[in-house]
Design a protein around this motif. Sequence first.
Motif: not given
Length: 221
Positions: A57, A76-77, A80, A83-84, A186
Motif C-alpha cells: 500500500t 484510507a484510499c 481500500c 484490500l479490495a 484490519l
Amino acid sequence: YYIYYTRSEYMPENKHLRFLLVVAYIAIGYFFVLKILPNLIAIFLPFLCALAVALITRPIMLFLKKLRFPNWLATACSLCVVLALVFGLLYAVVNRVVEELSLLSRQLPSIMATMPATIEGIMEKWRNFTAGFNHEFSIIDINTAIEELSASLTSYIMPATQKILNAVTGIASSLPHILIFTVAFLFCSVFLVKDYDFIMKSIARQFPEKVMGHMIQVKKY
C-alpha cells in the motif's frame, strides 16, 4: 556460515568443543524451526499479513500524498484499494472452490454407482485383449494385479471423499478464528499503513547501529 562462526571470537580454541558447540547450535536451530517457529508464525500471522499489505500500500499512499491528500485520507484510499483487490481475489478463489466441491458432492453418488460397471468394462476389455497371449508372459499375474488395483482404487475413493468433506466442515467450524484473524489483520493494516515511518524508526532504534547496518545491507542485497 560455518566458517564464520567457527573462526569468530565467540568460539572456543579447542576444535572438539568448537564442533560440539556447532552441533548444539544446529540442534537448537532445528528445534526452533520445527517446534517454535510454526507457533510464532501462527500467533503473528495477522501482523505479518498486515505488514505485507502495508508494504504494497505504501507506494499508493505516497503517490496520493504527492497529490496533497491528507494523511488519513491517503491511508484510507490506498488501503481500500489494496484490500479490495486482495479480498476480491480471495473471494473469487474460495467461491470457485466451494462451487467445485458442491458440484462434486452432487455428482459423487452417481459416479460411485457407475464406477464398478466402468471398472468391470475395462477389465473385460483387458481380458479380451490378453486372451490370445501366451501365459509365459504372466498374463494371469497381470490380471490379478490389475483387479487388486481396481479394488484398491474403489476402496480409497470413499475415504478420500470423506476427508474432503471433513476438511470443508473443519473450515466452517474455524470461522470464529477466521473472524478474529480478520479483525486483527484490519486493525494492524490501518495502523501500519498510517504510521509506517514512525513504527519502522521506533523498531530501528531498538537495535545497535552495527546490527542495523548489517540489516540494511541484507535488505539491499
